[in-house]
Design a protein around this motif. Structure first.
Motif, PDB file in Angstrom:
ATOM      1  N   ALA A  17       0.693  -0.992   0.357  1.00 33.88           N
ATOM      2  CA  ALA A  17       0.012  -0.093  -0.196  1.00 33.88           C
ATOM      3  C   ALA A  17       0.692   1.302  -0.518  1.00 33.88           C
ATOM      4  O   ALA A  17       0.580   2.073  -0.605  1.00 33.88           O
ATOM      5  N   LEU A  18       1.999   1.823   1.198  1.00 28.69           N
ATOM      6  CA  LEU A  18       2.429   2.580   1.300  1.00 28.69           C
ATOM      7  C   LEU A  18       3.495   2.758  -0.522  1.00 28.69           C
ATOM      8  O   LEU A  18       3.100   3.886  -0.668  1.00 28.69           O
ATOM      9  N   GLU A  19       3.790   1.926  -0.912  1.00 29.32           N
ATOM     10  CA  GLU A  19       4.760   1.795  -2.451  1.00 29.32           C
ATOM     11  C   GLU A  19       4.219   2.451  -3.489  1.00 29.32           C
ATOM     12  O   GLU A  19       4.529   3.205  -3.837  1.00 29.32           O
ATOM     13  N   ARG A  20       2.205   1.475  -3.476  1.00 28.78           N
ATOM     14  CA  ARG A  20       1.771   2.481  -4.350  1.00 28.78           C
ATOM     15  C   ARG A  20       1.440   3.859  -4.523  1.00 28.78           C
ATOM     16  O   ARG A  20       1.719   4.773  -4.943  1.00 28.78           O
ATOM     17  N   ILE A  21       1.200   4.529  -2.630  1.00 32.73           N
ATOM     18  CA  ILE A  21       0.651   5.760  -2.722  1.00 32.73           C
ATOM     19  C   ILE A  21       2.147   6.347  -3.112  1.00 32.73           C
ATOM     20  O   ILE A  21       2.125   7.406  -3.891  1.00 32.73           O
ATOM     21  N   LEU A  22       3.141   5.920  -2.516  1.00 29.10           N
ATOM     22  CA  LEU A  22       4.286   6.948  -2.804  1.00 29.10           C
ATOM     23  C   LEU A  22       4.813   6.716  -4.328  1.00 29.10           C
ATOM     24  O   LEU A  22       5.222   8.111  -4.771  1.00 29.10           O
ATOM     25  N   GLN A  23       4.500   5.888  -4.991  1.00 28.73           N
ATOM     26  CA  GLN A  23       4.499   6.084  -6.395  1.00 28.73           C
ATOM     27  C   GLN A  23       3.754   6.800  -7.572  1.00 28.73           C
ATOM     28  O   GLN A  23       4.082   7.336  -8.271  1.00 28.73           O
ATOM     29  N   THR A  24       2.861   6.851  -6.577  1.00 26.70           N
ATOM     30  CA  THR A  24       1.784   7.576  -7.188  1.00 26.70           C
ATOM     31  C   THR A  24       2.301   9.209  -6.838  1.00 26.70           C
ATOM     32  O   THR A  24       1.316   9.705  -7.643  1.00 26.70           O
ATOM     33  N   GLN A  34       8.264  15.110   3.698  1.00 27.19           N
ATOM     34  CA  GLN A  34       7.857  14.644   4.968  1.00 27.19           C
ATOM     35  C   GLN A  34       6.654  13.575   4.963  1.00 27.19           C
ATOM     36  O   GLN A  34       6.218  13.723   4.059  1.00 27.19           O
ATOM     37  N   LEU A  35       7.486  12.053   5.404  1.00 25.28           N
ATOM     38  CA  LEU A  35       5.982  11.575   6.343  1.00 25.28           C
ATOM     39  C   LEU A  35       6.138  10.482   6.871  1.00 25.28           C
ATOM     40  O   LEU A  35       6.856  10.285   7.690  1.00 25.28           O
ATOM     41  N   THR A  36       5.345  10.201   7.955  1.00 30.23           N
ATOM     42  CA  THR A  36       4.927  10.118   8.915  1.00 30.23           C
ATOM     43  C   THR A  36       3.842   8.641   8.418  1.00 30.23           C
ATOM     44  O   THR A  36       3.019   9.151   8.266  1.00 30.23           O
ATOM     45  N   THR A  37       3.487   7.773   9.362  1.00 29.65           N
ATOM     46  CA  THR A  37       3.331   6.659   9.342  1.00 29.65           C
ATOM     47  C   THR A  37       2.803   5.742  10.928  1.00 29.65           C
ATOM     48  O   THR A  37       3.516   6.102  11.509  1.00 29.65           O
ATOM     49  N   GLN A  38       1.584   5.818  10.723  1.00 34.02           N
ATOM     50  CA  GLN A  38       1.065   5.018  12.311  1.00 34.02           C
ATOM     51  C   GLN A  38       0.361   4.384  11.845  1.00 34.02           C
ATOM     52  O   GLN A  38      -1.076   4.187  10.910  1.00 34.02           O
ATOM     53  N   GLN A  39       0.341   2.690  12.856  1.00 33.68           N
ATOM     54  CA  GLN A  39      -0.770   1.551  12.561  1.00 33.68           C
ATOM     55  C   GLN A  39      -2.085   2.051  13.732  1.00 33.68           C
ATOM     56  O   GLN A  39      -1.844   2.655  14.741  1.00 33.68           O
ATOM     57  N   VAL A  40      -3.349   2.068  13.039  1.00 33.70           N
ATOM     58  CA  VAL A  40      -4.413   2.442  13.069  1.00 33.70           C
ATOM     59  C   VAL A  40      -5.368   0.792  13.766  1.00 33.70           C
ATOM     60  O   VAL A  40      -5.927   0.507  12.493  1.00 33.70           O
ATOM     61  N   LEU A  41      -6.069   0.884  14.449  1.00 32.74           N
ATOM     62  CA  LEU A  41      -6.880  -0.200  14.480  1.00 32.74           C
ATOM     63  C   LEU A  41      -8.565   0.686  14.604  1.00 32.74           C
ATOM     64  O   LEU A  41      -8.538   1.694  14.785  1.00 32.74           O
ATOM     65  N   ILE A  42      -9.356   0.049  13.357  1.00 32.79           N
ATOM     66  CA  ILE A  42     -10.468   0.738  13.532  1.00 32.79           C
ATOM     67  C   ILE A  42     -11.404  -0.185  13.695  1.00 32.79           C
ATOM     68  O   ILE A  42     -11.570  -1.754  13.161  1.00 32.79           O
ATOM     69  N   ALA A  43     -12.881  -0.007  14.466  1.00 34.41           N
ATOM     70  CA  ALA A  43     -13.741  -0.405  15.166  1.00 34.41           C
ATOM     71  C   ALA A  43     -14.317  -1.248  13.709  1.00 34.41           C
ATOM     72  O   ALA A  43     -15.222   0.008  13.567  1.00 34.41           O
ATOM     73  N   LEU A  55      -1.726   5.332   9.188  1.00 35.03           N
ATOM     74  CA  LEU A  55      -3.156   6.866   9.051  1.00 35.03           C
ATOM     75  C   LEU A  55      -1.582   7.362   8.923  1.00 35.03           C
ATOM     76  O   LEU A  55      -0.485   7.506   9.076  1.00 35.03           O
ATOM     77  N   ILE A  56      -1.522   8.231   6.532  1.00 38.90           N
ATOM     78  CA  ILE A  56      -0.281   8.295   6.694  1.00 38.90           C
ATOM     79  C   ILE A  56      -0.671   9.417   6.437  1.00 38.90           C
ATOM     80  O   ILE A  56      -1.253  10.122   5.822  1.00 38.90           O
ATOM     81  N   SER A  57       0.609  10.822   7.236  1.00 37.37           N
ATOM     82  CA  SER A  57       0.893  12.227   6.861  1.00 37.37           C
ATOM     83  C   SER A  57       1.910  12.215   6.195  1.00 37.37           C
ATOM     84  O   SER A  57       3.353  11.949   6.320  1.00 37.37           O
ATOM     85  N   VAL A  58       1.830  12.658   5.109  1.00 34.58           N
ATOM     86  CA  VAL A  58       2.666  13.572   4.688  1.00 34.58           C
ATOM     87  C   VAL A  58       2.454  14.818   3.879  1.00 34.58           C
ATOM     88  O   VAL A  58       2.196  15.622   4.185  1.00 34.58           O
ATOM     89  N   THR A  59       3.637  15.413   3.961  1.00 38.14           N
ATOM     90  CA  THR A  59       3.708  16.805   3.472  1.00 38.14           C
ATOM     91  C   THR A  59       4.697  16.711   1.725  1.00 38.14           C
ATOM     92  O   THR A  59       5.673  16.877   1.522  1.00 38.14           O
ATOM     93  N   VAL A  60       4.073  17.176   0.699  1.00 36.27           N
ATOM     94  CA  VAL A  60       4.686  16.943  -0.428  1.00 36.27           C
ATOM     95  C   VAL A  60       5.139  18.516  -1.139  1.00 36.27           C
ATOM     96  O   VAL A  60       4.167  19.278  -0.756  1.00 36.27           O
ATOM     97  N   THR A  61       5.449  18.753  -2.355  1.00 39.26           N
ATOM     98  CA  THR A  61       6.002  20.078  -2.763  1.00 39.26           C
ATOM     99  C   THR A  61       6.164  19.546  -4.191  1.00 39.26           C
ATOM    100  O   THR A  61       6.134  18.840  -4.798  1.00 39.26           O
ATOM    101  N   SER A  62       5.848  20.905  -4.959  1.00 42.21           N
ATOM    102  CA  SER A  62       4.995  20.174  -6.477  1.00 42.21           C
ATOM    103  C   SER A  62       4.709  22.011  -7.520  1.00 42.21           C
ATOM    104  O   SER A  62       3.966  22.886  -6.266  1.00 42.21           O
ATOM    105  N   ASN A  63       5.289  22.004  -8.535  1.00 47.12           N
ATOM    106  CA  ASN A  63       3.859  23.007  -8.956  1.00 47.12           C
ATOM    107  C   ASN A  63       3.350  22.958  -9.352  1.00 47.12           C
ATOM    108  O   ASN A  63       2.137  23.405 -10.174  1.00 47.12           O
ATOM    109  N   HIS A  64       2.201  21.412  -9.836  1.00 55.17           N
ATOM    110  CA  HIS A  64       1.358  20.946  -9.803  1.00 55.17           C
ATOM    111  C   HIS A  64      -0.155  21.453  -8.679  1.00 55.17           C
ATOM    112  O   HIS A  64       0.492  21.498  -7.456  1.00 55.17           O
TER     113      HIS A  64
END
Length: 116
Positions: A17-24, A34-43, A55-64
């Motif tokens: 999953a993380l690989e597909r997100i980063l590839q996109t 910046q990238l931070t991941t945290q495992q969470v349990l959802i009832a 739960l993935i928190s990212v900071t990205v930069t782009s002209n797009h």
């Protein structure tokens, strides 16, 4: 002009999953700052077992524009939700904490709620 944005992504915890997100992000021309991941349990009220999610928190930069990235991330089958965070935080917004609120039916639509 590079535009910096922060996102939170809730994704199913699968091996790639993380690989597909980063590839996109890379394919769409966004540079990861910046990238931070945290495992969470959802009832889940419809299943006996709780669901393990990332739960993935990212900071990205782009002209797009950021919507070009969020639209593609939402298409990934591993991704449950994508939220763009305000990059101009106020004192009130900084005091909020993120809380996983509910899971809605079999499609695992997850709502992220901000609370004070």
């Amino acid at each position: 002009m590079n535009n910096q944005q922060s996102l939170t992504i809730l994704a199913h915890q699968t091996p790639a999953a993380l690989e597909r997100i980063l590839q996109t992000m890379r394919f769409r021309g966004f540079q990861l700052l910046q990238l931070t991941t945290q495992q969470v349990l959802i009832a889940n009220e419809y299943q006996q077992d709780d669901q393990q999610m990332l739960l993935i928190s990212v900071t990205v930069t782009s002209n797009h524009a950021i919507h070009l990235l969020t639209h593609q991330l939402e298409k990934l089958f591993d991704v449950a939700t994508v939220n763009v965070l305000d990059t101009q935080p106020t004192l009130e917004k900084m005091s909020n904490t993120m809380d996983i609120a509910t899971i809605n039916s079999r499609t695992t639509n997850v709502a992220l709620a901000l609370r004070s």
